[in-house]
Design an enzyme around this catalytic site. Structure first.
Site, short mmCIF file in Angstrom:
data_model
loop_
_atom_site.label_atom_id
_atom_site.label_comp_id
_atom_site.label_asym_id
_atom_site.label_seq_id
_atom_site.Cartn_x
_atom_site.Cartn_y
_atom_site.Cartn_z
N GLU A 107 -4.85 -4.55 11.04
CA GLU A 107 -3.80 -3.53 11.16
C GLU A 107 -4.02 -2.73 12.44
O GLU A 107 -4.81 -1.78 12.47
CB GLU A 107 -3.86 -2.57 9.96
CG GLU A 107 -3.60 -3.22 8.63
CD GLU A 107 -3.07 -2.23 7.60
OE1 GLU A 107 -1.98 -2.50 7.06
OE2 GLU A 107 -3.71 -1.19 7.36
N LYS A 154 0.02 4.26 -0.19
CA LYS A 154 -0.62 5.42 0.45
C LYS A 154 -0.42 6.66 -0.44
O LYS A 154 -0.43 6.54 -1.65
CB LYS A 154 -0.09 5.60 1.88
CG LYS A 154 -0.16 4.29 2.68
CD LYS A 154 0.08 4.48 4.14
CE LYS A 154 -0.05 3.13 4.86
NZ LYS A 154 0.05 3.24 6.30
N GLY A 174 3.12 2.48 10.65
CA GLY A 174 4.08 3.56 10.42
C GLY A 174 4.88 3.94 11.66
O GLY A 174 5.55 4.97 11.68
N ASN A 180 0.86 -1.18 0.00
CA ASN A 180 0.00 0.00 0.00
C ASN A 180 0.90 1.24 0.00
O ASN A 180 1.50 1.56 1.02
CB ASN A 180 -0.89 -0.04 1.26
CG ASN A 180 -1.73 1.21 1.40
OD1 ASN A 180 -1.81 2.05 0.49
ND2 ASN A 180 -2.36 1.35 2.56
P1 13P Z 1 3.42 0.50 7.56
O1 13P Z 1 3.90 -0.79 6.96
O2 13P Z 1 4.13 1.70 6.98
O3 13P Z 1 3.40 0.46 9.05
O4 13P Z 1 1.89 0.68 7.08
C1 13P Z 1 0.99 -0.33 7.31
C2 13P Z 1 -0.26 -0.02 6.58
O5 13P Z 1 -1.05 0.81 7.02
C3 13P Z 1 -0.53 -0.72 5.30
O6 13P Z 1 -1.82 -0.50 4.87
#
Ligand code: 13P
Length: 253
Positions: free
Chosen positions: A171, A17, A177, A15
């Site tokens: 999650e 984002k 993050g 992802n």
């Molecule tokens: P990270 O791997 O950056 O922690 O993000 C996880 C996430 O929200 C994937 O959709």
């Protein structure tokens, strides 16, 4: 993960984002080229920002890399400025879509009812949804994590999902993050609770749903997480932006 003929292939989903300009297409091309050279045990999908979806889908066409959208609207079309329908994602070359990501729930006030409606729209457009759930740190510290996530899951899944292919991503918000990955014990406990709820809702079909873990998955921790019971893949944020790291996670599955 030990694969047998009946084990579905794990899904490793990247992802991106709100990250990625044109130059990032090279990272997707690099992932596709490496998987062509050495096919992976896992299914692999990249979810770029909507601005790159069509070009990325073309760039990886014919490779092992699938693509999809990070969100979709619950309506097919209409006066919804800035939104993207599930049909548009399919038209741009996507075959999957993430719905109910915690950043959508927080930034855009999406409720479980919205998420269920988006999931219905995704199924109607022929997309394979990944429905996200997860608790906050306050909920975990209050001992409410499992009850909250199970309730969120139940309310985010439309009944029309029965018999359809879909995935759930667990999650925990405090792991996204942050570099704070959930412990394997936390993951195993939550995935078991999610599996039990899926079976309660969909009967035997609930056993086939793949449950991904997401939240600070990195090359260093991927193997341990992906080997845990009921972990059917990973939803990867930051570590999916660079082909080298993403490929290391794919390799760990
Ligand atoms: P990270 O791997 O950056 O922690 O993000 C996880 C996430 O929200 C994937 O959709």
């Amino acid at each position: 993960m030990t694969l047998t003929n009946t084990t579905p292939r794990p899904l490793i989903a990247g992802n991106w984002k709100m990250n990625g300009l044109s130059a990032a297409l090279d990272e997707a091309r690099a992932v596709a080229a490496e998987l062509d050279r050495q096919p992976a045990a896992a299914r692999v999908a990249i979810f770029p920002p909507a601005t790159l979806l069509h070009r990325l889908a073309e760039a990886v066409e014919g490779s092992f890399v699938l693509t999809g959208g990070q969100d979709c609207h619950d309506k097919r079309s209409g006066a919804h400025t800035g939104d993207i329908s599930a049909e548009m994602i399919a038209d741009a070359g996507g075959t999957l879509v993430i719905v109910g990501h915690s950043e959508r729930r927080t930034d855009h006030g999406e409720t479980c009812q919205h998420v269920a409606a988006k999931t219905e729209a995704a199924i109607a457009a022929g997309l394979e949804p990944i429905i996200c759930v997860g608790e906050s740190l306050a909920q975990r510290e209050a001992g409410e994590a499992v009850a909250f996530v199970v309730g969120q899951l139940r309310n985010s899944l439309p009944v029309s999902l029965a018999g359809k292919t879909f995935n759930v991503a667990y999650e925990p918000l405090w792991a996204i993050g942050t570099g704070h990955v959930a412990s394997v014990d936390n993951i195993v406990e939550m995935h078991a609770a999610i599996r039990a709820e899926l079976i309660a809702l969909f009967g035997e079909d609930g056993r086939a749903v793949q449950i991904l873990y997401g939240g600070s998955v990195k090359p260093e921790n991927a193997r341990e997480i992906l080997a845990a019971p009921e972990v059917g893949g990973a939803l990867v944020g930051g570590a999916s932006l660079k082909a080298k790291d993403f490929l290391a996670i794919i390799e760990a599955a």
